[in-house]
Design a protein around this motif. Sequence first.
Motif, PDB file in Angstrom:
ATOM      1  N   ARG A   3      39.659 -20.574 -15.918  1.00  0.00           N
ATOM      2  CA  ARG A   3      39.162 -21.575 -14.969  1.00  0.00           C
ATOM      3  C   ARG A   3      37.639 -21.635 -15.047  1.00  0.00           C
ATOM      4  O   ARG A   3      36.991 -20.605 -15.246  1.00  0.00           O
ATOM      5  CB  ARG A   3      39.625 -21.199 -13.556  1.00  0.00           C
ATOM      6  CG  ARG A   3      38.894 -20.016 -13.022  1.00  0.00           C
ATOM      7  CD  ARG A   3      39.605 -19.330 -11.896  1.00  0.00           C
ATOM      8  NE  ARG A   3      39.403 -17.897 -12.014  1.00  0.00           N
ATOM      9  CZ  ARG A   3      38.266 -17.287 -11.726  1.00  0.00           C
ATOM     10  NH1 ARG A   3      37.254 -17.962 -11.268  1.00  0.00           N
ATOM     11  NH2 ARG A   3      38.132 -15.994 -11.889  1.00  0.00           N
ATOM     12  N   PRO A   4      37.057 -22.818 -14.916  1.00  0.00           N
ATOM     13  CA  PRO A   4      35.601 -22.870 -14.842  1.00  0.00           C
ATOM     14  C   PRO A   4      35.185 -22.375 -13.463  1.00  0.00           C
ATOM     15  O   PRO A   4      35.700 -22.850 -12.451  1.00  0.00           O
ATOM     16  CB  PRO A   4      35.303 -24.367 -15.001  1.00  0.00           C
ATOM     17  CG  PRO A   4      36.552 -25.074 -14.609  1.00  0.00           C
ATOM     18  CD  PRO A   4      37.698 -24.121 -14.731  1.00  0.00           C
ATOM     19  N   VAL A   5      34.345 -21.374 -13.429  1.00  0.00           N
ATOM     20  CA  VAL A   5      33.960 -20.834 -12.123  1.00  0.00           C
ATOM     21  C   VAL A   5      32.495 -21.099 -11.844  1.00  0.00           C
ATOM     22  O   VAL A   5      31.692 -21.177 -12.778  1.00  0.00           O
ATOM     23  CB  VAL A   5      34.165 -19.301 -12.043  1.00  0.00           C
ATOM     24  CG1 VAL A   5      35.587 -18.961 -11.776  1.00  0.00           C
ATOM     25  CG2 VAL A   5      33.631 -18.646 -13.268  1.00  0.00           C
ATOM     26  N   PRO A   6      32.155 -21.210 -10.576  1.00  0.00           N
ATOM     27  CA  PRO A   6      30.753 -21.310 -10.250  1.00  0.00           C
ATOM     28  C   PRO A   6      30.067 -20.021 -10.675  1.00  0.00           C
ATOM     29  O   PRO A   6      30.598 -18.938 -10.428  1.00  0.00           O
ATOM     30  CB  PRO A   6      30.737 -21.456  -8.722  1.00  0.00           C
ATOM     31  CG  PRO A   6      32.080 -21.021  -8.257  1.00  0.00           C
ATOM     32  CD  PRO A   6      33.018 -21.234  -9.390  1.00  0.00           C
ATOM     33  N   GLY A   7      28.956 -20.120 -11.356  1.00  0.00           N
ATOM     34  CA  GLY A   7      28.263 -18.905 -11.769  1.00  0.00           C
ATOM     35  C   GLY A   7      28.517 -18.543 -13.204  1.00  0.00           C
ATOM     36  O   GLY A   7      27.945 -17.587 -13.722  1.00  0.00           O
ATOM     37  N   ALA A   8      29.396 -19.306 -13.890  1.00  0.00           N
ATOM     38  CA  ALA A   8      29.694 -18.995 -15.288  1.00  0.00           C
ATOM     39  C   ALA A   8      28.454 -19.164 -16.165  1.00  0.00           C
ATOM     40  O   ALA A   8      28.366 -18.570 -17.222  1.00  0.00           O
ATOM     41  CB  ALA A   8      30.822 -19.886 -15.797  1.00  0.00           C
ATOM     42  N   GLU A   9      27.507 -19.964 -15.713  1.00  0.00           N
ATOM     43  CA  GLU A   9      26.297 -20.206 -16.492  1.00  0.00           C
ATOM     44  C   GLU A   9      25.164 -19.248 -16.127  1.00  0.00           C
ATOM     45  O   GLU A   9      24.068 -19.354 -16.647  1.00  0.00           O
ATOM     46  CB  GLU A   9      25.821 -21.652 -16.296  1.00  0.00           C
ATOM     47  CG  GLU A   9      26.736 -22.674 -16.968  1.00  0.00           C
ATOM     48  CD  GLU A   9      26.954 -22.345 -18.441  1.00  0.00           C
ATOM     49  OE1 GLU A   9      25.975 -22.353 -19.202  1.00  0.00           O
ATOM     50  OE2 GLU A   9      28.101 -22.068 -18.822  1.00  0.00           O
ATOM     51  N   ALA A  10      25.421 -18.322 -15.207  1.00  0.00           N
ATOM     52  CA  ALA A  10      24.371 -17.422 -14.733  1.00  0.00           C
ATOM     53  C   ALA A  10      23.877 -16.516 -15.862  1.00  0.00           C
ATOM     54  O   ALA A  10      24.635 -16.164 -16.760  1.00  0.00           O
ATOM     55  CB  ALA A  10      24.887 -16.575 -13.583  1.00  0.00           C
ATOM     56  N   ILE A  11      22.608 -16.152 -15.797  1.00  0.00           N
ATOM     57  CA  ILE A  11      22.033 -15.204 -16.753  1.00  0.00           C
ATOM     58  C   ILE A  11      22.122 -13.793 -16.163  1.00  0.00           C
ATOM     59  O   ILE A  11      22.547 -12.863 -16.822  1.00  0.00           O
ATOM     60  CB  ILE A  11      20.545 -15.551 -17.038  1.00  0.00           C
ATOM     61  CG1 ILE A  11      20.435 -16.919 -17.736  1.00  0.00           C
ATOM     62  CG2 ILE A  11      19.878 -14.457 -17.854  1.00  0.00           C
ATOM     63  CD1 ILE A  11      20.891 -16.969 -19.172  1.00  0.00           C
ATOM     64  N   ASP A  12      21.712 -13.657 -14.902  1.00  0.00           N
ATOM     65  CA  ASP A  12      21.657 -12.349 -14.240  1.00  0.00           C
ATOM     66  C   ASP A  12      23.019 -12.008 -13.630  1.00  0.00           C
ATOM     67  O   ASP A  12      23.510 -12.731 -12.775  1.00  0.00           O
ATOM     68  CB  ASP A  12      20.571 -12.380 -13.156  1.00  0.00           C
ATOM     69  CG  ASP A  12      20.276 -11.003 -12.592  1.00  0.00           C
ATOM     70  OD1 ASP A  12      21.178 -10.148 -12.588  1.00  0.00           O
ATOM     71  OD2 ASP A  12      19.139 -10.790 -12.149  1.00  0.00           O
ATOM     72  N   PRO A  13      23.654 -10.899 -14.051  1.00  0.00           N
ATOM     73  CA  PRO A  13      24.963 -10.561 -13.519  1.00  0.00           C
ATOM     74  C   PRO A  13      24.912 -10.012 -12.089  1.00  0.00           C
ATOM     75  O   PRO A  13      25.916 -10.043 -11.383  1.00  0.00           O
ATOM     76  CB  PRO A  13      25.463  -9.473 -14.478  1.00  0.00           C
ATOM     77  CG  PRO A  13      24.220  -8.829 -14.987  1.00  0.00           C
ATOM     78  CD  PRO A  13      23.183  -9.923 -15.047  1.00  0.00           C
ATOM     79  N   ASP A  14      23.757  -9.488 -11.666  1.00  0.00           N
ATOM     80  CA  ASP A  14      23.656  -8.879 -10.341  1.00  0.00           C
ATOM     81  C   ASP A  14      23.537  -9.949  -9.258  1.00  0.00           C
ATOM     82  O   ASP A  14      24.279  -9.970  -8.301  1.00  0.00           O
ATOM     83  CB  ASP A  14      22.453  -7.940 -10.268  1.00  0.00           C
ATOM     84  CG  ASP A  14      22.626  -6.748 -11.195  1.00  0.00           C
ATOM     85  OD1 ASP A  14      23.723  -6.605 -11.775  1.00  0.00           O
ATOM     86  OD2 ASP A  14      21.677  -5.978 -11.350  1.00  0.00           O
ATOM     87  N   VAL A  15      22.559 -10.797  -9.410  1.00  0.00           N
ATOM     88  CA  VAL A  15      22.383 -11.933  -8.503  1.00  0.00           C
ATOM     89  C   VAL A  15      21.594 -12.983  -9.271  1.00  0.00           C
ATOM     90  O   VAL A  15      20.617 -12.674  -9.938  1.00  0.00           O
ATOM     91  CB  VAL A  15      21.660 -11.529  -7.194  1.00  0.00           C
ATOM     92  CG1 VAL A  15      20.297 -10.927  -7.454  1.00  0.00           C
ATOM     93  CG2 VAL A  15      21.546 -12.716  -6.248  1.00  0.00           C
ATOM     94  N   ASP A  16      22.071 -14.223  -9.243  1.00  0.00           N
ATOM     95  CA  ASP A  16      21.377 -15.294  -9.953  1.00  0.00           C
ATOM     96  C   ASP A  16      21.235 -16.478  -9.007  1.00  0.00           C
ATOM     97  O   ASP A  16      22.220 -17.112  -8.633  1.00  0.00           O
ATOM     98  CB  ASP A  16      22.149 -15.691 -11.212  1.00  0.00           C
ATOM     99  CG  ASP A  16      21.257 -16.477 -12.178  1.00  0.00           C
ATOM    100  OD1 ASP A  16      20.547 -17.383 -11.702  1.00  0.00           O
ATOM    101  OD2 ASP A  16      21.262 -16.172 -13.387  1.00  0.00           O
ATOM    102  N   LEU A  17      19.992 -16.745  -8.614  1.00  0.00           N
ATOM    103  CA  LEU A  17      19.753 -17.786  -7.609  1.00  0.00           C
ATOM    104  C   LEU A  17      19.953 -19.198  -8.162  1.00  0.00           C
ATOM    105  O   LEU A  17      19.877 -20.162  -7.421  1.00  0.00           O
ATOM    106  CB  LEU A  17      18.351 -17.629  -6.994  1.00  0.00           C
ATOM    107  CG  LEU A  17      18.120 -16.303  -6.255  1.00  0.00           C
ATOM    108  CD1 LEU A  17      16.750 -16.279  -5.592  1.00  0.00           C
ATOM    109  CD2 LEU A  17      19.189 -16.055  -5.193  1.00  0.00           C
ATOM    110  N   HIS A  18      20.225 -19.321  -9.487  1.00  0.00           N
ATOM    111  CA  HIS A  18      20.586 -20.632 -10.024  1.00  0.00           C
ATOM    112  C   HIS A  18      21.999 -21.017  -9.571  1.00  0.00           C
ATOM    113  O   HIS A  18      22.392 -22.163  -9.661  1.00  0.00           O
ATOM    114  CB  HIS A  18      20.540 -20.628 -11.558  1.00  0.00           C
ATOM    115  CG  HIS A  18      19.152 -20.442 -12.100  1.00  0.00           C
ATOM    116  ND1 HIS A  18      18.703 -19.245 -12.583  1.00  0.00           N
ATOM    117  CD2 HIS A  18      18.110 -21.306 -12.208  1.00  0.00           C
ATOM    118  CE1 HIS A  18      17.438 -19.364 -12.979  1.00  0.00           C
ATOM    119  NE2 HIS A  18      17.060 -20.608 -12.756  1.00  0.00           N
ATOM    120  N   VAL A  19      22.773 -20.023  -9.132  1.00  0.00           N
ATOM    121  CA  VAL A  19      24.139 -20.258  -8.666  1.00  0.00           C
ATOM    122  C   VAL A  19      24.104 -20.450  -7.146  1.00  0.00           C
ATOM    123  O   VAL A  19      23.771 -19.517  -6.419  1.00  0.00           O
ATOM    124  CB  VAL A  19      25.053 -19.057  -9.009  1.00  0.00           C
ATOM    125  CG1 VAL A  19      26.485 -19.339  -8.598  1.00  0.00           C
ATOM    126  CG2 VAL A  19      24.972 -18.738 -10.492  1.00  0.00           C
TER     127      VAL A  19
END
Lengths: 158, 124
Positions: A3-19
Amino acid sequence: MTRPVPGAEAIDPDVDLHVPEQRTEPQGRVLAAVAAGGAVGASARYGLSLLWPAGHGAFPWATFWTNVAGCALIGVLMVLIGEGGRTAPHPLVRPFAGAGVLGGFTTFSTYAADFSRLLDEGEAPAALGYAVLTVAAALGAVWAAASVTRLALRRRCG
Amino acid sequence: MNWLLVIAGAVVGAPLRYLTDRAVQARHDSLFPWGTFVVNAAACLALGLLTGALLAGAASSRLGLLFGTGLCGALSTYSTFSYETLRLAERGRKFQAAANVVASVLLGLGSVHLGTHVARALFA
């Protein structure tokens, strides 16, 4: 099916404010999960360092394998969270296991201190070898683990 | 007792990494993982200073477990650093991925080494 999930494009696994979802994470519960996971991860790292101490001028194998294993595990974890299953995992899984356990288990500061110690002990070739080998093995481990996990998910889901 | 010191340090170090990472990210919009980069460099400098103090006999081994193994160990991270590098490469940002590796390693190794020798000279 993945499934496409929100955050799949994130760089930082801990916390990514782009998500967007991670901008509004409940701070109290997330911080408690990160702290609890950090205690587990750091204890495991300390345990390994006691089992496998690095003597004078010796190659720090405990730190080396701790970092390589932690990098492989974050590769597995992030692919499972991002691409595995049809329902979203519990929102505290990523903070606890990723930022907490694996972040607390692996260490950049001890890696750097090991290098500095070897250098001061007159073991310059070992220091340089350790510095380069750790980076190569850690990056290789995260890439290989993420690739294998992705492949396994695709096979299972047909 | 030693385990409790490590755990006490980690319980502070891990959330401090998460909060610092967030705070750094909130101040810029680039994909480069400045948050983890800054946290790792800071933890390396702190561990260097502590190591220097330990070598000079100005700090106890218990302080080393609390602040070094526990706090600095959990504050810094190799897993987040390597995963971010992989993500940058996967998204075609090969230069940023390479720059992250080279800069993180050089700054981290340099910070510990410098910190150790500065603290050793100060406490000697």
